[in-house]
Design a protein around this motif. Structure first.
Motif, PDB file in Angstrom:
ATOM      1  N   GLU A  22      52.618 -48.744  85.861  1.00  0.00           N
ATOM      2  CA  GLU A  22      53.836 -48.058  85.443  1.00  0.00           C
ATOM      3  C   GLU A  22      53.834 -47.817  83.942  1.00  0.00           C
ATOM      4  O   GLU A  22      53.260 -48.588  83.180  1.00  0.00           O
ATOM      5  CB  GLU A  22      55.071 -48.871  85.829  1.00  0.00           C
ATOM      6  CG  GLU A  22      55.200 -50.185  85.093  1.00  0.00           C
ATOM      7  CD  GLU A  22      56.423 -50.994  85.502  1.00  0.00           C
ATOM      8  OE1 GLU A  22      57.232 -50.502  86.304  1.00  0.00           O
ATOM      9  OE2 GLU A  22      56.554 -52.121  85.005  1.00  0.00           O
ATOM     10  N   CYS A  27      51.949 -52.803  87.890  1.00  0.00           N
ATOM     11  CA  CYS A  27      53.242 -53.069  88.507  1.00  0.00           C
ATOM     12  C   CYS A  27      53.277 -54.503  89.029  1.00  0.00           C
ATOM     13  O   CYS A  27      52.229 -55.111  89.276  1.00  0.00           O
ATOM     14  CB  CYS A  27      53.486 -52.102  89.668  1.00  0.00           C
ATOM     15  SG  CYS A  27      53.867 -50.429  89.135  1.00  0.00           S
ATOM     16  N   GLU A  41      50.697 -56.510  91.732  1.00  0.00           N
ATOM     17  CA  GLU A  41      49.298 -56.088  91.692  1.00  0.00           C
ATOM     18  C   GLU A  41      48.399 -57.286  91.393  1.00  0.00           C
ATOM     19  O   GLU A  41      48.878 -58.361  91.050  1.00  0.00           O
ATOM     20  CB  GLU A  41      49.099 -54.987  90.635  1.00  0.00           C
ATOM     21  CG  GLU A  41      49.711 -53.665  91.020  1.00  0.00           C
ATOM     22  CD  GLU A  41      49.054 -53.044  92.257  1.00  0.00           C
ATOM     23  OE1 GLU A  41      47.862 -53.286  92.530  1.00  0.00           O
ATOM     24  OE2 GLU A  41      49.756 -52.294  92.959  1.00  0.00           O
ATOM     25  N   GLN A  85      51.428 -58.385  84.974  1.00  0.00           N
ATOM     26  CA  GLN A  85      52.125 -57.300  84.309  1.00  0.00           C
ATOM     27  C   GLN A  85      52.005 -57.397  82.786  1.00  0.00           C
ATOM     28  O   GLN A  85      52.247 -56.426  82.076  1.00  0.00           O
ATOM     29  CB  GLN A  85      53.596 -57.288  84.739  1.00  0.00           C
ATOM     30  CG  GLN A  85      54.267 -55.976  84.456  1.00  0.00           C
ATOM     31  CD  GLN A  85      55.652 -55.876  85.047  1.00  0.00           C
ATOM     32  OE1 GLN A  85      56.343 -56.875  85.189  1.00  0.00           O
ATOM     33  NE2 GLN A  85      56.063 -54.668  85.385  1.00  0.00           N
ATOM     34  N   LYS A 127      55.288 -44.268  88.045  1.00  0.00           N
ATOM     35  CA  LYS A 127      54.233 -45.095  88.628  1.00  0.00           C
ATOM     36  C   LYS A 127      53.041 -44.213  88.954  1.00  0.00           C
ATOM     37  O   LYS A 127      53.195 -43.109  89.465  1.00  0.00           O
ATOM     38  CB  LYS A 127      54.738 -45.807  89.876  1.00  0.00           C
ATOM     39  CG  LYS A 127      55.782 -46.869  89.546  1.00  0.00           C
ATOM     40  CD  LYS A 127      56.224 -47.601  90.785  1.00  0.00           C
ATOM     41  CE  LYS A 127      57.122 -48.782  90.538  1.00  0.00           C
ATOM     42  NZ  LYS A 127      58.061 -48.712  89.478  1.00  0.00           N
TER      43      LYS A 127
END
Length: 86
Positions: free
Chosen positions: A17, A32, A35, A39, A57
């Motif tokens: 993102e 994101c 994942e 992050q 995204k």
């Protein structure tokens, strides 16, 4: 870590993102939530991706790497295709 070309099996397809990176005072890209990478890792990628609206995204291929003397980050070449995820 060795330099040069990597084996294609090292690349991972993730959803990332666009976010406002206050420490750099400009948009950045990060994985994101949910994942395989945290992050907190930043993604070096095409400027076109960073120019999307905050919160956009994208699905892209990344590989974990590091520059000498800095923390690891994710890399996605500006030449590689990406797609916007809705």
């Amino acid at each position: 870590m060795s330099s040069g070309r990597r084996d294609p099996s090292e690349y991972v397809s993730i959803i990332a993102e666009v976010f406002y990176d206050a420490s750099r005072r400009k948009n950045g890209v990060r994985p994101c939530v949910g994942e395989v990478f945290p992050q907190t890792m930043k993604i070096e990628c095409a400027r076109a991706i960073r120019d999307y609206a905050i919160g956009t995204k994208v699905k892209l291929d990344v590989v974990e790497t590091e520059k000498e003397g800095s923390r690891s980050f994710l890399y996605s070449s500006y030449k590689w295709r990406h797609e916007i995820v809705r």
